[in-house]
Scaffold this motif. Sequence first.
Motif, short mmCIF file in Angstrom:
data_model
loop_
_atom_site.label_atom_id
_atom_site.label_comp_id
_atom_site.label_asym_id
_atom_site.label_seq_id
_atom_site.Cartn_x
_atom_site.Cartn_y
_atom_site.Cartn_z
N SER A 1 -2.40 5.23 5.90
CA SER A 1 -3.23 4.26 5.20
C SER A 1 -4.27 3.71 6.15
O SER A 1 -5.36 3.34 5.73
CB SER A 1 -2.37 3.12 4.64
N ASP B 1 -12.20 -1.73 -2.20
CA ASP B 1 -10.78 -1.94 -1.87
C ASP B 1 -10.45 -3.43 -1.78
O ASP B 1 -9.31 -3.82 -2.03
CB ASP B 1 -10.39 -1.21 -0.58
N ARG C 1 -5.19 3.08 -4.88
CA ARG C 1 -4.35 3.78 -3.90
C ARG C 1 -3.34 4.72 -4.58
O ARG C 1 -2.95 5.74 -4.01
CB ARG C 1 -3.63 2.77 -3.01
N GLN D 1 0.83 -1.21 0.00
CA GLN D 1 0.00 0.00 0.00
C GLN D 1 0.86 1.26 0.00
O GLN D 1 0.61 2.21 -0.74
CB GLN D 1 -0.94 0.00 1.21
N SER E 1 -9.20 10.52 0.11
CA SER E 1 -9.46 9.11 -0.21
C SER E 1 -10.95 8.84 -0.36
O SER E 1 -11.56 9.13 -1.39
CB SER E 1 -8.83 8.21 0.84
N TYR F 1 0.90 4.49 -2.81
CA TYR F 1 0.73 5.94 -2.56
C TYR F 1 1.97 6.70 -3.05
O TYR F 1 1.86 7.76 -3.66
CB TYR F 1 0.50 6.23 -1.06
N ASN G 1 -5.45 7.59 2.74
CA ASN G 1 -6.38 6.45 2.62
C ASN G 1 -7.35 6.29 3.80
O ASN G 1 -8.53 6.07 3.58
CB ASN G 1 -5.63 5.13 2.43
N GLN H 1 -5.06 7.92 -5.08
CA GLN H 1 -5.19 8.69 -3.84
C GLN H 1 -3.89 9.45 -3.51
O GLN H 1 -3.92 10.59 -3.05
CB GLN H 1 -5.60 7.78 -2.69
#
Length: 402
Positions: free
Chosen positions: A112, A264, A316, A52, A152, A56, A135, A319
Amino acid sequence: MMSSWSGVLPTRRAALGIAAAALFGSAASASAADGKLVIGLVLPLSGAFADQGQHYESGIKLFQKINGTKVAGLTVETVTRDDQGPGSGDLARRLTQELIVRNKADLIIGYSFTPNAMAAAALLTEAKKPAVIVNAATSILTEKSPYFVRASFTLPQLASSLGNWAAKNGVKTAYTIVSDYAPGVDAETWFKKTFEAAGGKVIGSARTPVTEMEYGPFLQRAMEAQPDAVFAFNPGGDVSIAFMKATKERGLQKAGIKLMVTGDVVDDNLLPAMGDAVDGVISALHYQVDLDNPANALFVKEYRAMFGAGAVPSYRVVQGYDAMALVYKAVEKTGGNLDGTALVDAMKGIKLDSPRGSLLIDPATRDVVQNIYIRKGGQKDGAWRNIAFDTIPDVKDPAKAP
Ligand code: PHB
């Protein structure tokens, strides 16, 4: 604060204030003077959810590749720290503090996971430094600090869209399975609320550990309850791959039970690992790779230039990209003034032409208003995809809607 002052002992809140004054007193925007905008990044870069953080970061880099590393005459510098994913939030808070005090970060992009954002909230307020949430999706977060702005989504945005969809599409009974922490509770609450308000009934529910990898027993109990549908949320990566594979192994959909998940769980970039487990799965999300708009065409083209012709960006990545876009726009709006309060005020009401479609920062809540796409898992061009069949335009966080 003073009303809770009790004799000689400072309260925890008062102590925090004193500590913050000591810590942040000298941290005030030194960087504007030296022509720099310093952005602290607090992202999971190790542990079970390390993928994750990379997503980002890719989004942030991609935005800078397209838009450059200067804004309003300032050179943009990023300083990245690894919060190691979900936990108590203590590490995320400490990293946030170090970024502000030692690295003189003007603002943070990060978090996150909800517990990490939650743990940093009071500190950001005391330091008067904005944080763009990259997130973490529990509704209440933006109410925990006036310096939070969310780039997000919220779980209630996704779960309420699915609750309404289910009730209107012949689902009479449902069983919910969510990760056992704040965003899971939000998802469970808002699915149930909307589904039952429209005539459905939740007949059972389970909460699973955040890093659960063995979903068989949970699914078994859900199947024994014989609902029309299962609704689920879990926080992505290997955990969601394990969940989806278990639904296939247990034959959930084969038994005639419809599967509905927050988007997600079936992030586009996870689909190759899930294979036909996504067949027929209904989901709701604010982004998917095949959205037809000019911002997404540019985003996907540049993403593929960076990562290869067939590369599929996670939502992600978008975002991270949009968080950076928000920061650039805000700094342009303030004309390079990096005062934290001025920056947060500038972010209120910003509209972006995002790869996800139009995005608005609600000036009243600092939360994101955006389209939610309802999709069904199926095959397209020889691969498993989320195929959008409905768009709910301009969805506000329903938990904050008047
Ligand atoms: C959260 O902790 O808020 C969170 C984490 C991962 C997700 C969604 C929400 O996919």
